[in-house]
Structures are given as structure tokens and as C-alpha cells.
Motif scaffolding. Structure first.
Motif, mmCIF file in Angstrom:
data_model
loop_
_atom_site.group_PDB
_atom_site.id
_atom_site.type_symbol
_atom_site.label_atom_id
_atom_site.label_comp_id
_atom_site.label_asym_id
_atom_site.label_seq_id
_atom_site.Cartn_x
_atom_site.Cartn_y
_atom_site.Cartn_z
ATOM 1 N N PRO A 72 0.794 -1.237 0.000
ATOM 2 C CA PRO A 72 0.000 0.000 0.000
ATOM 3 C C PRO A 72 0.826 1.287 0.000
ATOM 4 C CG PRO A 72 -0.241 -1.173 2.083
ATOM 5 C CD PRO A 72 0.517 -2.071 1.166
ATOM 6 N N SER A 73 1.903 1.358 0.763
ATOM 7 C CA SER A 73 2.669 2.612 0.808
ATOM 8 C C SER A 73 3.390 2.861 -0.516
ATOM 9 C CB SER A 73 3.647 2.624 1.982
ATOM 10 O OG SER A 73 4.597 1.599 1.853
ATOM 11 N N ILE A 74 3.951 1.820 -1.098
ATOM 12 C CA ILE A 74 4.607 1.949 -2.409
ATOM 13 C C ILE A 74 3.568 2.286 -3.474
ATOM 14 C CG2 ILE A 74 5.820 0.646 -4.217
ATOM 15 C CD1 ILE A 74 7.664 1.440 -1.923
ATOM 16 N N ALA A 75 2.416 1.625 -3.425
ATOM 17 C CA ALA A 75 1.349 1.888 -4.397
ATOM 18 C C ALA A 75 0.897 3.336 -4.318
ATOM 19 C CB ALA A 75 0.174 0.940 -4.163
ATOM 20 N N ASN A 76 0.733 3.859 -3.110
ATOM 21 C CA ASN A 76 0.323 5.250 -2.943
ATOM 22 C C ASN A 76 1.372 6.219 -3.488
ATOM 23 O OD1 ASN A 76 -2.340 5.705 -1.720
ATOM 24 N ND2 ASN A 76 -1.552 4.349 -0.132
ATOM 25 N N GLU A 77 2.622 5.944 -3.219
ATOM 26 C CA GLU A 77 3.684 6.819 -3.714
ATOM 27 C C GLU A 77 3.724 6.820 -5.250
ATOM 28 O OE1 GLU A 77 8.534 7.415 -3.373
ATOM 29 O OE2 GLU A 77 7.550 5.990 -2.026
ATOM 30 N N ALA A 78 3.620 5.642 -5.838
ATOM 31 C CA ALA A 78 3.657 5.544 -7.307
ATOM 32 C C ALA A 78 2.424 6.196 -7.935
ATOM 33 C CB ALA A 78 3.758 4.082 -7.735
ATOM 34 N N LEU A 79 1.243 5.946 -7.358
ATOM 35 C CA LEU A 79 0.024 6.515 -7.932
ATOM 36 C C LEU A 79 -0.017 8.031 -7.757
ATOM 37 C CD1 LEU A 79 -2.557 5.979 -9.472
ATOM 38 C CD2 LEU A 79 -3.694 5.563 -7.283
ATOM 39 N N SER A 80 0.512 8.521 -6.667
ATOM 40 C CA SER A 80 0.594 9.964 -6.464
ATOM 41 C C SER A 80 1.458 10.597 -7.561
ATOM 42 C CB SER A 80 1.173 10.261 -5.082
ATOM 43 O OG SER A 80 1.268 11.638 -4.882
ATOM 44 N N TYR A 81 2.601 9.998 -7.821
ATOM 45 C CA TYR A 81 3.474 10.493 -8.891
ATOM 46 C C TYR A 81 2.772 10.419 -10.249
ATOM 47 C CZ TYR A 81 7.231 10.848 -12.243
ATOM 48 O OH TYR A 81 8.002 11.230 -13.320
ATOM 49 N N TRP A 82 2.141 9.283 -10.521
ATOM 50 C CA TRP A 82 1.477 9.116 -11.809
ATOM 51 C C TRP A 82 0.325 10.107 -11.980
ATOM 52 C CZ3 TRP A 82 2.101 8.107 -16.519
ATOM 53 C CH2 TRP A 82 1.008 7.971 -17.366
ATOM 54 N N THR A 83 -0.435 10.350 -10.937
ATOM 55 C CA THR A 83 -1.560 11.283 -11.019
ATOM 56 C C THR A 83 -1.066 12.680 -11.381
ATOM 57 O OG1 THR A 83 -2.825 9.981 -9.434
ATOM 58 C CG2 THR A 83 -3.525 12.254 -9.750
ATOM 59 N N GLU A 84 0.040 13.105 -10.813
ATOM 60 C CA GLU A 84 0.621 14.402 -11.176
ATOM 61 C C GLU A 84 1.125 14.386 -12.609
ATOM 62 O OE1 GLU A 84 0.645 17.443 -9.627
ATOM 63 O OE2 GLU A 84 -0.801 16.357 -8.387
ATOM 64 N N THR A 85 1.737 13.288 -13.009
ATOM 65 C CA THR A 85 2.226 13.159 -14.384
ATOM 66 C C THR A 85 1.073 13.227 -15.377
ATOM 67 O OG1 THR A 85 4.108 11.824 -13.681
ATOM 68 C CG2 THR A 85 3.455 11.627 -15.991
ATOM 69 N N ALA A 86 -0.042 12.582 -15.048
ATOM 70 C CA ALA A 86 -1.194 12.530 -15.959
ATOM 71 C C ALA A 86 -1.732 13.916 -16.284
ATOM 72 C CB ALA A 86 -2.292 11.655 -15.361
ATOM 73 N N LYS A 87 -1.562 14.846 -15.375
ATOM 74 C CA LYS A 87 -2.059 16.207 -15.602
ATOM 75 C C LYS A 87 -1.369 16.877 -16.786
ATOM 76 C CE LYS A 87 -3.340 16.942 -10.791
ATOM 77 N NZ LYS A 87 -3.042 17.691 -9.553
#
Length: 135
Positions: free
Chosen positions: A74-89
Motif C-alpha cells: 500500500p505505501s509503495i502503491a500510494n507513492e507511485a500513484l501519487s506520482y502518476w496522477t501528477e504526471t497525468a495532468k
């Protein structure tokens, strides 16, 4: 038909996140996609347990896909998804298949996405399908 060389990575360590960031910074993608695997179909009560995302490197005919597992890491998933969500913008087009559902699932785990670069593959499928009545 163009063929792409695909690279897939299940992100489960900090090193994997560094790989993701390095690839994104190198490719600077314009088009990306997201998909969620969920605990059910209720748009408010259910949550994703796996989130998949990816993008194309058009000039080099390469594609990259990534998956994060919210149950196992979960912590790694959150870190990766947070980065990806910013990238998607910064993407020109951010695709999903039934994107509204995936956006609900992402919101349910704290990733509300309100950018205007969204598109839905269901539109293209319907648009490209011969919808003429047989009569």
C-alpha cells in the motif's frame, strides 16, 4: 498496423518507483491511460485493489505499462500513484475504458482527478462501430 515494443512493471519497491520516474522523464509522454481493478461495482462503497497505468513513446514505438497493488504494497502503491496522477495532468490525452468509473474508484482512495484532458475508449469504440440500423 504499427507494432510497439512493450515493457511492463509491477511496482513493489522504491527502486521500481525510481524506474517509473526515469522512464517518464526520458519519454515525456503525451498520451496515457489508467484502469482499476476493484472490489465491486458500487461507485461509492468499493475501492480499487490494483491500479494500472501506462503510456506510449510514439517516436520509438514503445509502450510502458505499470501496475500497483494496494493490498500487498500500500505505501509503495500510494507513492507511485501519487506520482502518476501528477504526471497525468501534463498528458495531452488521458484515456480510460469507462473512465468515469475509474475516476470514482480513484476518488474513493483519495485521488480525485479533475483535469480536462480525459477521454474514454468506449466513445471511440461506439464511434468506430457501424451503428446503422439494418433497415
Amino acid at each position: 498496423m504499427l507494432k510497439y515494443q512493450w515493457t511492463s512493471l509491477t511496482i513493489s519497491t522504491s527502486s521500481d518507483i525510481k524506474i517509473l520516474k526515469n522512464i517518464v522523464n526520458t519519454v515525456k509522454p503525451r498520451f496515457g491511460a489508467v484502469d482499476t481493478e476493484t472490489s465491486g461495482l458500487h461507485i461509492i462503497n468499493d475501492k480499487p485493489f490494483v491500479v494500472q497505468f501506462g503510456f506510449l513513446d510514439e517516436p520509438n514505438r514503445r509502450g510502458f505499462t505499470f501496475a500497483v497493488d494496494f493490498e500487498r504494497t500500500p505505501s509503495i502503491a500510494n507513492e507511485a500513484l501519487s506520482y502518476w496522477t501528477e504526471t497525468a495532468k501534463s498528458l495531452q490525452i488521458y484515456l480510460g475504458h469507462n473512465i468515469k468509473y475509474d475516476l470514482h474508484m480513484l476518488k474513493n482512495i483519495g485521488y480525485e482527478y479533475k483535469e480536462s484532458n480525459l477521454s474514454d475508449t468506449m466513445f471511440y469504440i461506439r464511434y468506430g462501430h457501424d451503428a446503422l440500423h439494418p433497415e
